[in-house]
Design a protein around this motif. Sequence first.
Motif, short mmCIF file in Angstrom:
data_model
loop_
_atom_site.label_atom_id
_atom_site.label_comp_id
_atom_site.label_asym_id
_atom_site.label_seq_id
_atom_site.Cartn_x
_atom_site.Cartn_y
_atom_site.Cartn_z
N PRO A 195 1.11 -1.27 0.21
CA PRO A 195 -0.09 -0.08 -0.10
C PRO A 195 0.76 1.25 -0.62
O PRO A 195 1.78 0.92 0.18
N ALA A 196 0.66 2.24 -0.32
CA ALA A 196 0.71 3.73 -0.26
C ALA A 196 1.16 4.07 0.75
O ALA A 196 0.70 3.56 2.54
N GLY A 197 2.61 4.26 0.67
CA GLY A 197 2.77 5.19 2.98
C GLY A 197 3.51 3.92 3.47
O GLY A 197 3.87 3.79 4.47
N LYS A 198 3.84 2.65 2.53
CA LYS A 198 4.03 1.47 3.17
C LYS A 198 5.64 0.91 2.91
O LYS A 198 5.16 1.18 1.78
N VAL A 199 6.33 0.46 3.65
CA VAL A 199 7.45 -1.25 2.64
C VAL A 199 6.98 -2.24 3.52
O VAL A 199 6.82 -1.89 4.91
N TRP A 200 7.57 -2.98 2.79
CA TRP A 200 7.08 -4.41 3.63
C TRP A 200 8.92 -4.51 3.24
O TRP A 200 9.81 -4.79 2.52
N LYS A 201 8.39 -6.12 4.33
CA LYS A 201 9.97 -6.79 3.91
C LYS A 201 9.32 -8.43 4.70
O LYS A 201 8.80 -8.68 5.34
N ILE A 202 9.63 -8.81 3.22
CA ILE A 202 9.71 -10.25 3.37
C ILE A 202 10.59 -10.95 4.19
O ILE A 202 12.00 -10.69 3.28
N GLU A 203 9.75 -11.81 5.25
CA GLU A 203 11.10 -12.03 6.44
C GLU A 203 10.80 -13.61 5.92
O GLU A 203 12.63 -13.73 5.63
N VAL A 204 10.63 -14.74 5.48
CA VAL A 204 10.49 -16.05 4.63
C VAL A 204 9.45 -16.34 3.67
O VAL A 204 9.07 -15.33 3.60
N ILE A 205 10.03 -16.85 3.12
CA ILE A 205 9.14 -17.80 2.29
C ILE A 205 9.65 -19.25 2.00
O ILE A 205 10.60 -19.63 1.97
#
Length: 86
Positions: free
Chosen positions: A10-20
């Motif tokens: 979403p706008a105004g956010k960042v994600w960190k994908i920790e694990v797949i």
Amino acid sequence: SQSSTLITVPAGKVWKIEVIEATHSGSGSCKYEINGQVFLISNGYPTQINHGLWLKAGDTFRVLNSTTGGNNVPYYYSILEFNIVP
């Protein structure tokens, strides 16, 4: 297992994908997609990434499949969401 739903940061956010991670007991593979580019994690146990992938607002992500021995197997992923503070 089936593809996950395509999700967008979403706008105004960042994600960190920790694990797949694919949940299987032998060698296999797991394909995931970021912004339309496909990546493959293969031939390991566990089949996983755990070093963190950073995505910015507007980026898209989904897991395409996870297999071992030609059979679909379950997978999971973990995402942390951060607010961008101006």
